[in-house]
Write a protein that holds these residues in place. Structure first.
Motif, mmCIF file in Angstrom:
data_model
loop_
_atom_site.group_PDB
_atom_site.id
_atom_site.type_symbol
_atom_site.label_atom_id
_atom_site.label_comp_id
_atom_site.label_asym_id
_atom_site.label_seq_id
_atom_site.Cartn_x
_atom_site.Cartn_y
_atom_site.Cartn_z
ATOM 1 N N GLY A 131 0.922 -1.027 -0.037
ATOM 2 C CA GLY A 131 0.037 -0.134 -0.089
ATOM 3 C C GLY A 131 0.733 1.153 0.002
ATOM 4 O O GLY A 131 1.364 1.802 -1.035
ATOM 5 N N SER A 132 1.340 1.833 1.187
ATOM 6 C CA SER A 132 2.205 2.936 1.479
ATOM 7 C C SER A 132 3.568 2.270 0.592
ATOM 8 O O SER A 132 4.281 3.400 0.197
ATOM 9 N N ASP A 133 3.817 1.112 1.023
ATOM 10 C CA ASP A 133 5.157 0.659 0.521
ATOM 11 C C ASP A 133 4.998 0.155 -0.685
ATOM 12 O O ASP A 133 5.015 -0.856 -1.027
ATOM 13 N N ILE A 157 -8.863 -1.179 -6.173
ATOM 14 C CA ILE A 157 -8.591 -0.357 -7.632
ATOM 15 C C ILE A 157 -10.144 0.432 -7.890
ATOM 16 O O ILE A 157 -10.974 -0.221 -8.212
ATOM 17 N N THR A 158 -9.870 1.624 -7.785
ATOM 18 C CA THR A 158 -10.918 2.393 -8.268
ATOM 19 C C THR A 158 -11.215 2.348 -9.853
ATOM 20 O O THR A 158 -10.234 2.149 -10.479
ATOM 21 N N ASN A 159 -12.362 2.403 -10.237
ATOM 22 C CA ASN A 159 -12.917 2.022 -11.617
ATOM 23 C C ASN A 159 -12.626 0.627 -11.872
ATOM 24 O O ASN A 159 -12.878 0.346 -12.993
ATOM 25 N N LEU A 239 1.418 9.531 -10.028
ATOM 26 C CA LEU A 239 0.571 9.712 -8.790
ATOM 27 C C LEU A 239 0.838 11.329 -8.411
ATOM 28 O O LEU A 239 0.068 11.798 -7.616
ATOM 29 N N ASP A 240 1.820 11.734 -8.589
ATOM 30 C CA ASP A 240 2.187 13.228 -8.430
ATOM 31 C C ASP A 240 0.845 14.183 -9.039
ATOM 32 O O ASP A 240 0.616 15.051 -8.366
ATOM 33 N N GLY A 241 0.642 13.449 -10.270
ATOM 34 C CA GLY A 241 -0.215 14.268 -10.714
ATOM 35 C C GLY A 241 -1.797 14.012 -10.409
ATOM 36 O O GLY A 241 -2.751 14.823 -10.145
ATOM 37 N N GLY A 242 -2.063 12.868 -9.758
ATOM 38 C CA GLY A 242 -3.038 12.510 -9.384
ATOM 39 C C GLY A 242 -3.580 13.289 -8.144
ATOM 40 O O GLY A 242 -4.708 13.229 -7.871
ATOM 41 N N ARG A 243 -2.585 13.383 -7.322
ATOM 42 C CA ARG A 243 -2.621 14.116 -6.391
ATOM 43 C C ARG A 243 -3.244 15.304 -6.144
ATOM 44 O O ARG A 243 -4.046 15.808 -5.312
ATOM 45 N N ILE A 244 -2.993 16.059 -7.407
ATOM 46 C CA ILE A 244 -3.536 17.247 -7.544
ATOM 47 C C ILE A 244 -5.085 17.132 -7.880
ATOM 48 O O ILE A 244 -6.057 17.867 -7.233
ATOM 49 N N TYR A 362 -6.299 7.652 0.232
ATOM 50 C CA TYR A 362 -6.011 7.224 -0.985
ATOM 51 C C TYR A 362 -4.927 8.113 -1.895
ATOM 52 O O TYR A 362 -4.936 9.440 -1.566
ATOM 53 N N GLU A 363 -4.383 7.567 -3.039
ATOM 54 C CA GLU A 363 -3.160 8.121 -3.696
ATOM 55 C C GLU A 363 -2.356 8.793 -2.836
ATOM 56 O O GLU A 363 -2.018 9.782 -2.988
ATOM 57 N N GLY A 364 -2.044 7.774 -1.657
ATOM 58 C CA GLY A 364 -0.948 8.483 -0.795
ATOM 59 C C GLY A 364 -1.491 8.947 0.426
ATOM 60 O O GLY A 364 -2.234 10.063 0.365
ATOM 61 N N THR A 365 -1.439 8.283 1.603
ATOM 62 C CA THR A 365 -1.959 8.604 2.858
ATOM 63 C C THR A 365 -1.235 10.206 3.204
ATOM 64 O O THR A 365 -0.265 10.388 2.670
ATOM 65 N N SER A 374 8.767 16.392 3.001
ATOM 66 C CA SER A 374 10.019 16.525 4.056
ATOM 67 C C SER A 374 11.435 16.214 3.240
ATOM 68 O O SER A 374 12.424 16.703 3.443
ATOM 69 N N ARG A 375 11.081 14.812 2.252
ATOM 70 C CA ARG A 375 12.303 14.555 1.509
ATOM 71 C C ARG A 375 12.783 15.892 0.710
ATOM 72 O O ARG A 375 13.969 15.741 0.239
ATOM 73 N N ALA A 376 11.697 16.535 0.138
ATOM 74 C CA ALA A 376 12.194 17.562 -1.063
ATOM 75 C C ALA A 376 12.830 18.536 -0.197
ATOM 76 O O ALA A 376 13.997 19.219 -0.633
HETATM 77 N N1 CAA Z 1 8.661 10.432 -9.591
HETATM 78 C C1 CAA Z 1 9.506 9.637 -10.266
HETATM 79 N N2 CAA Z 1 10.258 8.844 -9.580
HETATM 80 C C2 CAA Z 1 10.005 8.623 -8.377
HETATM 81 C C3 CAA Z 1 9.066 9.549 -7.597
HETATM 82 C C4 CAA Z 1 8.401 10.584 -8.250
HETATM 83 N N3 CAA Z 1 7.702 11.210 -7.631
HETATM 84 N N4 CAA Z 1 9.357 9.410 -6.422
HETATM 85 C C5 CAA Z 1 10.263 8.394 -6.240
HETATM 86 N N5 CAA Z 1 10.467 7.981 -7.471
HETATM 87 C C6 CAA Z 1 11.659 6.988 -7.781
HETATM 88 C C7 CAA Z 1 13.019 7.025 -6.805
HETATM 89 O O1 CAA Z 1 14.053 8.073 -7.206
HETATM 90 C C8 CAA Z 1 13.525 5.769 -6.875
HETATM 91 O O2 CAA Z 1 14.175 5.529 -8.058
HETATM 92 P P1 CAA Z 1 15.848 5.160 -8.122
HETATM 93 O O3 CAA Z 1 16.164 4.067 -7.100
HETATM 94 O O4 CAA Z 1 16.155 4.936 -9.452
HETATM 95 O O5 CAA Z 1 16.412 6.432 -7.678
HETATM 96 C C9 CAA Z 1 12.009 4.740 -7.066
HETATM 97 O O6 CAA Z 1 11.376 5.685 -7.596
HETATM 98 C C10 CAA Z 1 11.664 4.269 -5.759
HETATM 99 O O7 CAA Z 1 11.645 5.569 -4.903
HETATM 100 P P2 CAA Z 1 12.074 5.697 -3.401
HETATM 101 O O8 CAA Z 1 13.337 5.008 -3.114
HETATM 102 O O9 CAA Z 1 11.763 6.900 -2.836
HETATM 103 O O10 CAA Z 1 11.154 4.659 -2.535
HETATM 104 P P3 CAA Z 1 10.413 4.370 -1.042
HETATM 105 O O11 CAA Z 1 10.244 3.033 -1.082
HETATM 106 O O12 CAA Z 1 11.143 4.969 -0.178
HETATM 107 O O13 CAA Z 1 8.884 5.021 -1.250
HETATM 108 C C11 CAA Z 1 6.974 6.492 -1.501
HETATM 109 C C12 CAA Z 1 8.605 6.191 -1.602
HETATM 110 C C13 CAA Z 1 7.000 7.887 -1.567
HETATM 111 C C14 CAA Z 1 6.865 6.077 0.245
HETATM 112 C C15 CAA Z 1 6.281 6.055 -2.209
HETATM 113 O O14 CAA Z 1 6.359 4.714 -2.151
HETATM 114 C C16 CAA Z 1 4.699 6.292 -2.081
HETATM 115 O O15 CAA Z 1 4.491 7.389 -2.661
HETATM 116 N N6 CAA Z 1 4.017 5.568 -1.851
HETATM 117 C C17 CAA Z 1 2.410 5.775 -1.707
HETATM 118 C C18 CAA Z 1 1.787 4.975 -2.941
HETATM 119 C C19 CAA Z 1 0.519 5.622 -3.297
HETATM 120 O O16 CAA Z 1 0.167 6.819 -3.327
HETATM 121 N N7 CAA Z 1 -0.318 4.619 -3.334
HETATM 122 C C20 CAA Z 1 -1.870 4.990 -3.919
HETATM 123 C C21 CAA Z 1 -2.138 4.104 -4.696
HETATM 124 S S1 CAA Z 1 -3.084 4.556 -6.147
HETATM 125 C C22 CAA Z 1 -4.459 5.043 -5.729
HETATM 126 O O17 CAA Z 1 -4.825 5.110 -4.444
HETATM 127 C C23 CAA Z 1 -5.327 5.375 -7.020
HETATM 128 C C24 CAA Z 1 -6.821 5.117 -6.802
HETATM 129 O O18 CAA Z 1 -7.510 3.958 -7.034
HETATM 130 C C25 CAA Z 1 -7.807 6.173 -6.398
#
Ligand code: CAA
Length: 379
Positions: A131-133, A157-159, A239-244, A362-365, A374-376
């Motif tokens: 999920g988050s991982d 999975i939505t939809n 997902l960056d775009g989805g979060r908007i 969803y789309e990231g807690t 914080s990473r940024a």
């Molecule tokens: N854009 C592009 N690449 C990215 C990125 C981004 N925003 N964020 C990370 N990456 C890359 C990293 O650079 C890394 O690649 P490299 O190893 O080649 O450098 C790779 O992706 C893995 O990233 P991390 O090492 O940072 O991974 P992490 O295990 O530490 O996790 C996290 C990062 C931010 C926690 C991420 O796992 C995350 O966002 N988790 C949440 C997932 C999520 O949002 N799920 C939602 C499900 S979809 C949904 O809900 C839809 C729906 O149906 C409505």
């Protein structure tokens, strides 16, 4: 902040507002109660160009910017948060990802119909144990000649039940961890692909949320989106775009809560005057409005950065973090203002509260958004 929207922006907002009133408002409570997917409305949203708003016209989209998308989504979400997430997933998670990373053949075969709203898409990243991982993908895609064979389960999975095409992340090489995950587009009806379980939810009940099962599901190798090993980057960028989109859904619920509260507090009398005359109510409305404007600012800022092709992920995370928090708060306050009536289904605000909560998940807690932000900061 005073936003200067173009004539086109205002026209799109008005069209979406009218559509929401005409097509979504009737029956919204019944669809929620009976978990009825809004098939007719989704079809009309496609005809209006709402299902692929940011996709280039040559690929069936409306060729608009992210601000236009936010304005339309907001109007839809104010009336029906379920229709809003259906639209958001198709636009942000499916069409946007496919347009940016798909091959020309994939765009012609899949994107054109998705963007025009003739087909519906879903995005399958989450798994029972991822999920988050999200990088912990257990679903596998094993290369076999000109095919991949997909095995595994996707969760929440939505939809998913109604999607014609689903973007699926799967491990092509588990030994490489996150760098061994790839993205695929899979068609409904492919042998070995099935809807395993329909979830029964607290909110957004007229959108469908399901788990998907893949059992020896053979797909052409040409259905891989992007290079092998780029699936996690693809998913997280998408997902960056989805979060908007989800931030906008949250904003919309907060606005609906405020509008209902203003209407009700002017009508409802207590102690021989409208409750709007009571400072306890006035201060709630003031706080709700202030938070809504702050959320709007973050969302439009993230959308503007995206439209300018600048990094926008952390700003989108801030927008989602804040907007989802205030959506829950505003819905709670709306219920408090409505008193006992707010607890009753016919007054909508109990639905706003149920719908708001998922935007923090969803789309990231909210916790994941804080990681991204914080990473940024510490990068
Ligand atoms: N854009 C592009 N690449 C990215 C990125 C981004 N925003 N964020 C990370 N990456 C890359 C990293 O650079 C890394 O690649 P490299 O190893 O080649 O450098 C790779 O992706 C893995 O990233 P991390 O090492 O940072 O991974 P992490 O295990 O530490 O996790 C996290 C990062 C931010 C926690 C991420 O796992 C995350 O966002 N988790 C949440 C997932 C999520 O949002 N799920 C939602 C499900 S979809 C949904 O809900 C839809 C729906 O149906 C409505």
């Amino acid at each position: 902040m005073n936003y200067t929207f173009s004539e086109t922006h205002l026209m799109i907002r008005d069209t979406a507002r009218q559509f929401a009133q005409d097509e979504l408002a009737p029956g919204v409570i019944e669809r929620d109660e009976k978990e009825m997917f809004p098939y007719d409305a989704v079809k009309k949203m496609g005809e209006l160009g709402f299902m692929g708003m940011m996709v280039a016209e040559e690929y069936g989209g409306a060729g608009l910017d992210t601000i236009s998308y936010v304005l339309a989504l907001e109007e839809i979400g104010k009336v029906d948060a379920s229709a809003c997430v259906i639209m958001s997933v198709n636009n942000s998670l499916v069409c946007w990802g496919l347009e940016a990373h798909g091959t020309e053949e994939q765009k012609q075969k899949y994107l054109v119909d998705l963007a025009a709203g003739r087909k519906l898409g879903a995005f399958a990243l989450s798994e029972p144990e991822a999920g988050s991982d999200a990088t912990n993908q257990r679903t596998t895609a094993t290369r076999d000649g000109d095919s991949y064979i997909i095995n595994g389960t996707k969760n929440f999975i939505t939809n998913g039940a109604n999607a014609d095409y689903v973007l699926v992340m799967a491990a092509t090489d588990r030994s490489k961890g996150p760098r061994g995950v790839s993205a695929f587009i899979i068609e409904k009806g492919t042998p070995g692909y099935s809807v395993a379980k329909k979830e029964r939810k607290m909110g957004i009940r007229s959108s469908d949320t399901v788990s998907l099962a893949f059992q020896d599901c053979r797909i052409p190798a040409t259905n891989r989106v992007g290079e092998e090993g780029t699936g996690i980057k693809f998913a997280l960028k998408t997902l960056d775009g989805g979060r908007i989109g989800i931030a906008t859904q949250a904003l919309a619920i907060a606005e609906a809560s405020l509008e209902a509260s203003i209407r009700y507090s002017k009508e409802r009398k207590a102690f021989e005057k409208p409750i709007a005359d009571l400072q306890a109510i006035q201060f709630k409305l003031a706080d709700m409005s202030t938070n809504i404007e702050a959320a709007r600012g973050l969302i439009l800022n993230a959308a503007t950065l995206k439209d300018q092709n600048q990094p926008f992920g952390p700003m989108a995370a801030m927008a989602k973090l804040f907007a989802s928090k205030i959506a829950v708060e505003c819905a709670l306050e709306a219920m408090q203002i409505h008193g006992g009536y707010g607890y009753m289904r016919e007054y909508h605000v109990e639905r706003y509260l149920r719908d708001a909560k998922i935007t923090e998940i969803y789309e990231g807690t909210s916790e994941i958004q804080r990681i991204v932000i914080s990473r940024a900061l510490l990068h």
